[in-house]
Design an enzyme around this catalytic site. Structure first.
Site, PDB file in Angstrom:
ATOM      1  N   HIS A 101       1.082  -1.113  -0.059  1.00  0.00           N
ATOM      2  CA  HIS A 101       0.089   0.052   0.388  1.00  0.00           C
ATOM      3  C   HIS A 101       1.043   1.528  -0.106  1.00  0.00           C
ATOM      4  O   HIS A 101       1.548   1.428   0.978  1.00  0.00           O
ATOM      5  CB  HIS A 101      -0.373  -0.377   0.866  1.00  0.00           C
ATOM      6  CG  HIS A 101      -0.660   0.265   2.451  1.00  0.00           C
ATOM      7  ND1 HIS A 101      -0.423   0.953   3.202  1.00  0.00           N
ATOM      8  CD2 HIS A 101      -0.164  -0.930   3.496  1.00  0.00           C
ATOM      9  CE1 HIS A 101       0.774   1.016   4.672  1.00  0.00           C
ATOM     10  NE2 HIS A 101       0.313  -0.410   4.475  1.00  0.00           N
ATOM     11  N   GLU A 145      -5.307   0.585   3.141  1.00  0.00           N
ATOM     12  CA  GLU A 145      -5.115  -0.215   3.169  1.00  0.00           C
ATOM     13  C   GLU A 145      -4.757   0.790   4.927  1.00  0.00           C
ATOM     14  O   GLU A 145      -5.519  -0.159   6.244  1.00  0.00           O
ATOM     15  CB  GLU A 145      -3.479  -0.473   3.596  1.00  0.00           C
ATOM     16  CG  GLU A 145      -3.543  -2.199   3.945  1.00  0.00           C
ATOM     17  CD  GLU A 145      -2.578  -1.784   5.687  1.00  0.00           C
ATOM     18  OE1 GLU A 145      -2.940  -2.869   6.230  1.00  0.00           O
ATOM     19  OE2 GLU A 145      -2.932  -0.710   5.928  1.00  0.00           O
ATOM     20  N   GLU A 146      -5.049   1.801   5.669  1.00  0.00           N
ATOM     21  CA  GLU A 146      -4.696   1.865   6.860  1.00  0.00           C
ATOM     22  C   GLU A 146      -6.179   2.199   7.199  1.00  0.00           C
ATOM     23  O   GLU A 146      -5.977   3.248   8.920  1.00  0.00           O
ATOM     24  CB  GLU A 146      -3.557   3.518   7.207  1.00  0.00           C
ATOM     25  CG  GLU A 146      -2.293   3.106   6.369  1.00  0.00           C
ATOM     26  CD  GLU A 146      -1.564   2.719   7.557  1.00  0.00           C
ATOM     27  OE1 GLU A 146      -2.082   2.168   8.618  1.00  0.00           O
ATOM     28  OE2 GLU A 146       0.167   2.081   7.594  1.00  0.00           O
ATOM     29  N   ASP A 152       4.023  -6.273   3.239  1.00  0.00           N
ATOM     30  CA  ASP A 152       3.543  -5.070   4.244  1.00  0.00           C
ATOM     31  C   ASP A 152       4.972  -4.901   5.538  1.00  0.00           C
ATOM     32  O   ASP A 152       5.548  -6.502   5.996  1.00  0.00           O
ATOM     33  CB  ASP A 152       2.116  -5.686   4.607  1.00  0.00           C
ATOM     34  CG  ASP A 152       1.547  -3.500   5.191  1.00  0.00           C
ATOM     35  OD1 ASP A 152       2.730  -2.975   5.636  1.00  0.00           O
ATOM     36  OD2 ASP A 152       0.470  -3.793   5.483  1.00  0.00           O
ATOM     37  N   HIS A 177       4.623   3.229  13.301  1.00  0.00           N
ATOM     38  CA  HIS A 177       3.382   3.778  13.069  1.00  0.00           C
ATOM     39  C   HIS A 177       4.138   5.399  13.988  1.00  0.00           C
ATOM     40  O   HIS A 177       3.118   6.383  14.882  1.00  0.00           O
ATOM     41  CB  HIS A 177       2.243   3.325  13.271  1.00  0.00           C
ATOM     42  CG  HIS A 177       1.321   2.404  12.199  1.00  0.00           C
ATOM     43  ND1 HIS A 177      -0.289   2.759  12.379  1.00  0.00           N
ATOM     44  CD2 HIS A 177       2.107   2.827  11.144  1.00  0.00           C
ATOM     45  CE1 HIS A 177      -0.278   2.106  11.335  1.00  0.00           C
ATOM     46  NE2 HIS A 177       0.324   2.330  11.005  1.00  0.00           N
TER      47      HIS A 177
HETATM   48 ZN   LIG Z   1       1.029  -1.513   6.364  1.00  0.00          ZN
END
Ligand SMILES: [Zn+2]
Length: 350
Positions: A74, A225-226, A246, A326
């Site tokens: 993504h 995706e997020e 990922d 993140h």
């Molecule tokens: Zn990801």
């Protein structure tokens, strides 16, 4: 790593840095989708298209097409939207994706206005100055109502801010701050631009070597995706397998690190497909690819999004170890190279 075409490392790094420096919070990922499409354009064997939802799909002819395969990664990232233009002229935000405000506190950001302009600013605590607010700077909860964007523009009222063209619903992207030192790549949004770059490098490695996928292979570049539903659409129905590329979650108790690619066998959505996971382990071992097997407790993927949407495929998940995911993330070139080689091994493997 043995028996596979060499990885174009300089290409991998340059495409990764370009992607990282292209803002693409979920819902506003078109620039990164277009950049990826432009990067794939020179590989004339691939047929490129965009879905109605805005994902990029590349169809890559294989030696056979009786059991087509798909890979997804993504380009959308964490970010925010303007929730409110405050009476002090600053902006209250609404988060896009799952992260904590303290991970972007003090970060520079761009606000994309409806008129197509970009306004710069920074995300700060509403009580930011220690000389004014003392211990409140330390103690104030990092909640939506205590965070605001201070714009680099002369404004002290909602009217003045609106006059800059800023409105509720404008997208906000946080600065990635990309740096490469001693093989480490430090940046926001390595999740999942590192893996999109790995897919592109795998395509280039195979095309440069004059190799074709063993099966017709689809590449799906996801743009939602997020928020949990990226690959719910856009994976062609004839695909029999989906390998999600990922990031791997690095931290205390995890086997993943910044120098290996990981196979995730289970995350918050449960176990992945055992047979496909076993095959990926066999491939990694056959080609001496440095890999780990891991479980990510607080993690979901586009593979599960496709499964939940009814996708009838085997799903497995591989990717490079990313520290502080993140947050202000970091990985190492060794993990990226392992990921590229693993993708190549899978695509050409029987
Ligand atoms: Zn990801």
């Amino acid at each position: 790593m043995t028996g596979l075409p060499p990885t174009p490392t300089d290409y991998l790094i340059s495409v990764l840095v370009d992607l990282l420096n292209t803002p693409s919070p979920t819902g506003f990922a078109q620039r990164a989708i277009d950049l990826t499409q432009a990067a794939l354009q020179p590989f004339t064997g691939l047929k490129l298209s965009q879905t109605r939802k805005g994902a990029l799909v590349a169809e890559w002819p294989g030696v056979r097409s009786d059991a087509p395969r798909a890979l997804t990664a993504h380009v959308d990232t964490l970010g925010a939207m303007v929730k409110e233009v405050k009476t002090n002229g600053r902006l209250r935000l609404s988060k896009i994706g799952g992260y904590a405000w303290n991970t972007v506190e003090g970060e520079g950001c761009s606000v994309f206005t409806r008129g197509g302009e970009t306004q710069r600013g920074a995300l700060l605590l509403t009580k930011a100055s220690v000389h004014v607010f003392g211990k409140q700077v330390r103690e104030l909860g990092r909640e939506d109502e205590n965070m605001e964007v201070r714009l680099d523009a002369r404004t002290t009222s909602a009217e003045e801010t609106r006059a800059l063209g800023i409105q509720v619903g404008d997208f906000v992207a946080f600065d990635p701050r990309v740096e490469i030192n001693n093989g480490f790549v430090r940046s926001r949004h390595l999740d999942d631009k590192a893996c999109v770059a790995c897919l592109l490098a795998a395509v280039k490695a195979l095309c440069d070597a004059g190799l074709q996928p063993a099966q017709k292979t689809y590449l799906h570049i996801s743009n939602y995706e997020e928020v949990g539903h990226g690959a719910a659409a856009g994976i062609p129905a004839e695909a029999t397998e989906l390998v999600v590329v990922d990031m791997a979650a690095v931290g205390e108790g995890q086997t993943s690190d910044e120098f290996h690619a990981s196979l995730c066998v289970k995350d918050s959505g449960g176990p992945y497909h055992h047979g496909l996971s076993q095959r990926l382990r066999d491939l990694a071992e056959a080609h001496a690819i440095p890999y780990r097997v891991d479980i990510y407790p607080e993690y979901g993927s586009d593979g599960e999004a496709f499964w939940r949407a009814g996708g009838d495929v085997a799903v497995a998940l591989i990717g490079p170890g990313v520290d502080a995911s993140h947050n202000y993330e970091r990985t190492h070139l060794e993990a990226l190279l392992a990921t590229v080689q693993w993708i190549v091994a899978y695509v050409v493997g029987e």
